[in-house]
Write a protein that holds these residues in place. Structure first.
Motif, PDB file in Angstrom:
ATOM      1  N   SER A 151       0.804  -1.269   0.072  1.00  0.00           N
ATOM      2  CA  SER A 151      -0.037  -0.157   0.014  1.00  0.00           C
ATOM      3  C   SER A 151       1.015   1.187  -0.069  1.00  0.00           C
ATOM      4  CB  SER A 151      -0.929  -0.041   1.093  1.00  0.00           C
ATOM      5  OG  SER A 151      -0.124  -0.284   2.267  1.00  0.00           O
ATOM      6  N   VAL A 152       2.076   1.270   0.658  1.00  0.00           N
ATOM      7  CA  VAL A 152       2.802   2.190   1.013  1.00  0.00           C
ATOM      8  C   VAL A 152       3.411   2.667  -0.509  1.00  0.00           C
ATOM      9  CG1 VAL A 152       4.971   3.297   2.008  1.00  0.00           C
ATOM     10  CG2 VAL A 152       3.257   2.134   3.415  1.00  0.00           C
ATOM     11  N   GLN A 155       1.245   4.235  -3.185  1.00  0.00           N
ATOM     12  CA  GLN A 155       1.032   5.632  -2.969  1.00  0.00           C
ATOM     13  C   GLN A 155       2.307   6.314  -3.537  1.00  0.00           C
ATOM     14  OE1 GLN A 155      -1.452   7.470  -1.848  1.00  0.00           O
ATOM     15  NE2 GLN A 155      -0.090   9.433  -1.855  1.00  0.00           N
ATOM     16  N   ALA A 156       3.443   5.800  -3.043  1.00  0.00           N
ATOM     17  CA  ALA A 156       4.753   6.250  -3.643  1.00  0.00           C
ATOM     18  C   ALA A 156       4.981   6.471  -5.094  1.00  0.00           C
ATOM     19  CB  ALA A 156       6.037   5.819  -3.055  1.00  0.00           C
ATOM     20  N   LYS A 158       2.376   5.985  -7.265  1.00  0.00           N
ATOM     21  CA  LYS A 158       1.370   6.084  -7.872  1.00  0.00           C
ATOM     22  C   LYS A 158       0.860   4.972  -8.882  1.00  0.00           C
ATOM     23  CE  LYS A 158       1.808  11.042  -7.895  1.00  0.00           C
ATOM     24  NZ  LYS A 158       3.357  11.022  -7.804  1.00  0.00           N
TER      25      LYS A 158
ATOM     26  N   PRO B 116       7.856  11.873  -1.245  1.00  0.00           N
ATOM     27  CA  PRO B 116       6.651  11.934  -0.225  1.00  0.00           C
ATOM     28  C   PRO B 116       7.334  11.727   1.203  1.00  0.00           C
ATOM     29  CG  PRO B 116       6.443   9.867  -1.992  1.00  0.00           C
ATOM     30  CD  PRO B 116       7.842  10.614  -2.280  1.00  0.00           C
ATOM     31  N   THR B 146       1.772   8.929   4.657  1.00  0.00           N
ATOM     32  CA  THR B 146       2.396   9.340   3.764  1.00  0.00           C
ATOM     33  C   THR B 146       2.012  10.533   3.134  1.00  0.00           C
ATOM     34  OG1 THR B 146       3.256   7.051   3.400  1.00  0.00           O
ATOM     35  CG2 THR B 146       3.929   8.838   1.644  1.00  0.00           C
ATOM     36  N   SER B 148       2.139  13.407  -0.170  1.00  0.00           N
ATOM     37  CA  SER B 148       2.922  13.738  -1.028  1.00  0.00           C
ATOM     38  C   SER B 148       2.296  15.114  -1.447  1.00  0.00           C
ATOM     39  CB  SER B 148       2.722  12.699  -2.191  1.00  0.00           C
ATOM     40  OG  SER B 148       3.030  11.368  -1.711  1.00  0.00           O
ATOM     41  N   GLN B 153      -0.084  18.698  -5.763  1.00  0.00           N
ATOM     42  CA  GLN B 153      -1.049  17.877  -5.293  1.00  0.00           C
ATOM     43  C   GLN B 153      -1.061  17.659  -3.969  1.00  0.00           C
ATOM     44  OE1 GLN B 153      -0.479  13.688  -6.286  1.00  0.00           O
ATOM     45  NE2 GLN B 153       1.696  13.714  -5.731  1.00  0.00           N
ATOM     46  N   ALA B 155      -1.690  14.706  -1.536  1.00  0.00           N
ATOM     47  CA  ALA B 155      -1.842  13.263  -1.680  1.00  0.00           C
ATOM     48  C   ALA B 155      -1.724  12.620  -0.228  1.00  0.00           C
ATOM     49  CB  ALA B 155      -1.516  12.385  -3.014  1.00  0.00           C
ATOM     50  N   ILE B 156      -2.486  12.096   0.593  1.00  0.00           N
ATOM     51  CA  ILE B 156      -2.251  11.489   1.553  1.00  0.00           C
ATOM     52  C   ILE B 156      -2.385  10.062   1.717  1.00  0.00           C
ATOM     53  CG2 ILE B 156      -2.502  11.611   4.239  1.00  0.00           C
ATOM     54  CD1 ILE B 156      -1.666  14.134   3.281  1.00  0.00           C
ATOM     55  N   ALA B 157      -1.710   9.050   2.280  1.00  0.00           N
ATOM     56  CA  ALA B 157      -1.966   7.680   2.406  1.00  0.00           C
ATOM     57  C   ALA B 157      -1.952   7.274   3.770  1.00  0.00           C
ATOM     58  CB  ALA B 157      -1.022   6.805   1.524  1.00  0.00           C
TER      59      ALA B 157
END
Lengths: 184, 330
Positions: A151-152, A155-156, A158, B116, B146, B148, B153, B155-157
């Motif tokens: 998942s991480v 995100q990093a 995309k 990020p 995280t 970014s 943008q 963008a949070i995770a």
């Protein structure tokens, strides 16, 4: 008949307990190899896999009976999945500070006897990773070296989690093929 | 001597590697495990190929520092451009990096916000984060996030755990939080997100958010959640269920109370564990399906655990570094 399941049936429970232990032992022995492999894949350590498998076994024995469980096999592996996740979380919390490649304290030192063959394997692995698309090797290194969850990485980079998993599996396959071909 | 391997071997190696990757999901689906078992037990060669993948995984995991460094430099050089003098600073200082990066980025300098920013809180420790755009995050214990901010943008995770967001609204730059399969887009808001594996709960205290599950697309653009509403995402069915929630009760964790309404014990324990000195393990998965409603005070977790046998058919065994919940012997 599950007498051991009735309230207050302390004496009746003995025969049931014996049968239960027998059932657990048979289940554990039948799936022992798969169980170790399952935990090994998740924990990246055969030693930890054996330890957790042992713990799973002890927990199973401590259960009263499995007569309500549809599939004892599925139950066994679900328990193993839960316990390995606990183990991984514990590790993650220990390493909760941001990982810094300049900091040499956080790595695990390999055993000395692993070293010689390892050096050769690293060369093959590095070469194999160079042959792959940049995205594929990056996702793989972030996962196995940095220890990031899919998942991480998703995100990093995309990407979807599924794509990350695909890249990681693909890189693993390629490295394995190269090692098969080049390391005697 | 290099021998040509039969194609079947290559296919086997690939299948093994694919299964290996699937099982490394934090929570593989029961069906995945079942299918893998069928495969691995069908043929000893399958088991062998799989074990070899595991062994390579172990070797990589146990790589020494210089090998790690080499591999990271060569294949995942994300952090490289980060100035060395910043690298040693702890989590708290990442705020500085983010602010600095934002300013540099908006002035056309080298875009270090392209990296990020990762935040991780320890067990029992909430953490406050101020993001480069002025939005704030209160991160619950044992949670990872995280952020970014590349190319404007936001963008949070949320990797795991819980976070409460107070967002500075900026229509041109949507503020998006990804929590596993769920995407939350801010529409002028304060909201709480809790992620336990793939199970996600979103509650809004102010304004509204738009929610998207994996099945949503342009034609089916997800749903909106207003202040005083809560949505629970069920990953098995891929749907949200909505309920209303008192705004005072949302994110009670910020006041050291964990509140649960009709939640499976497994979820409750996973969240309590983010605050517990000793992790609680559920030995019997059947226990995880029991439902719990109530409040757990963060400073009295041990006594809450001790009292569980009074409400559930469980027995508690305490060890120095963990606690085990098991079915009560009947």
């Amino acid at each position: 008949m599950d007498k051991s399941n009735q309230d207050g049936g302390a004496d009746d429970g003995k025969a049931g307990t014996g049968r239960h232990h027998e059932q657990i032992r048979a289940l554990y022995e039948e799936h022992h190899r798969a169980l170790i492999a399952f935990l090994h894949s998740r924990l990246s350590s055969r030693a930890d896999a054996q330890e957790v498998a042992q713990e799973v076994y002890v927990r199973l024995l401590a259960l009263e009976d499995l007569s309500h469980v549809d599939s004892p096999k599925a139950f066994l592996f679900r328990m193993a999945a839960n316990m390995s996740l606990d183990q991984l979380r514990k590790r993650a919390v220990r390493a909760a500070a941001p990982i810094d490649p300049n900091d040499n304290d956080w790595h695990v030192t390999p055993l000395p006897e692993q070293h010689a063959s390892a050096v050769q394997q690293w060369k093959v692995v590095q070469q194999a990773l160079r042959e792959l698309p940049a995205k594929t090797s990056k996702a793989f290194v972030m996962h196995v070296i940095e220890g990031r969850d899919f998942s991480v990485i998703a995100q990093a980079m995309k990407l979807s989690e599924r794509m990350v998993r695909y890249h990681v599996g693909h890189a693993m396959a390629h490295c394995r093929e190269r090692i098969e071909a080049e390391v005697p | 001597m290099v021998t040509t391997r039969p194609a079947a071997d290559a296919a086997l190696t690939r299948a093994a590697a694919d299964w290996w990757a699937r099982l490394r999901e934090p929570e593989p689906a029961a069906q995945t495990i079942e299918q893998w078992l069928a495969w691995v037990q069908a043929d000893p060669r399958h088991a062998e190929a799989f074990e070899q993948a595991c062994q390579l995984g172990e070797n990589l995991h146990a790589a020494d520092a210089s090998t790690r460094d080499t591999l990271l430099r060569a294949f995942a050089p994300e952090r490289r451009p980060r100035p060395r003098w910043l690298a040693g600073l702890a989590v708290a200082a990442s705020l500085l990096v983010a602010v600095l990066g934002w300013r540099v980025a908006t002035h056309g300098g080298p875009d270090i916000t392209a990296q990020p920013q990762r935040y991780a809180s320890g067990i029992g420790q909430n953490q406050d984060i101020r993001l480069p755009d002025g939005s704030t995050v209160q991160l619950g214990a044992a949670s990872t996030l995280t952020a970014s901010y590349a190319k404007g943008q936001r963008a949070i995770a949320l990797g795991t755990g819980e976070a409460f967001f107070t967002v500075t609204h900026d229509q041109a730059h949507p503020f998006v939080v990804d929590a596993g399969e769920v995407r939350i887009e801010d529409l002028g808001t304060a909201f709480n997100v809790r992620r336990t594996g793939q199970q996600v709960t979103v509650a809004v205290t102010q304004g509204r958010v738009r929610l998207q599950a994996p099945g949503d697309n342009k034609r089916q653009p997800g749903m909106e959640l207003m202040a005083g509403q809560q949505a629970d995402y069920d990953p098995r069915r891929g749907v949200f269920s909505m309920s209303s929630v008192s705004v005072d009760h949302v994110a009670a964790w910020r006041d050291n109370r964990l509140e649960f309404v009709n939640e499976p014990l497994s979820t409750v324990i996973a969240n309590v564990n983010r605050y517990s000195r000793r992790p609680v393990q559920i030995a019997d998965p059947r226990l995880g399906e029991l439902t719990f409603t109530g409040t757990v005070k963060i400073n009295t977790i041990d006594s809450w655990i001790g009292a569980l046998p009074r409400v559930f058919p469980v027995q508690v065994s305490s060890f120095a570094d963990h606690v085990v919940l098991d079915s009560a012997a009947r």
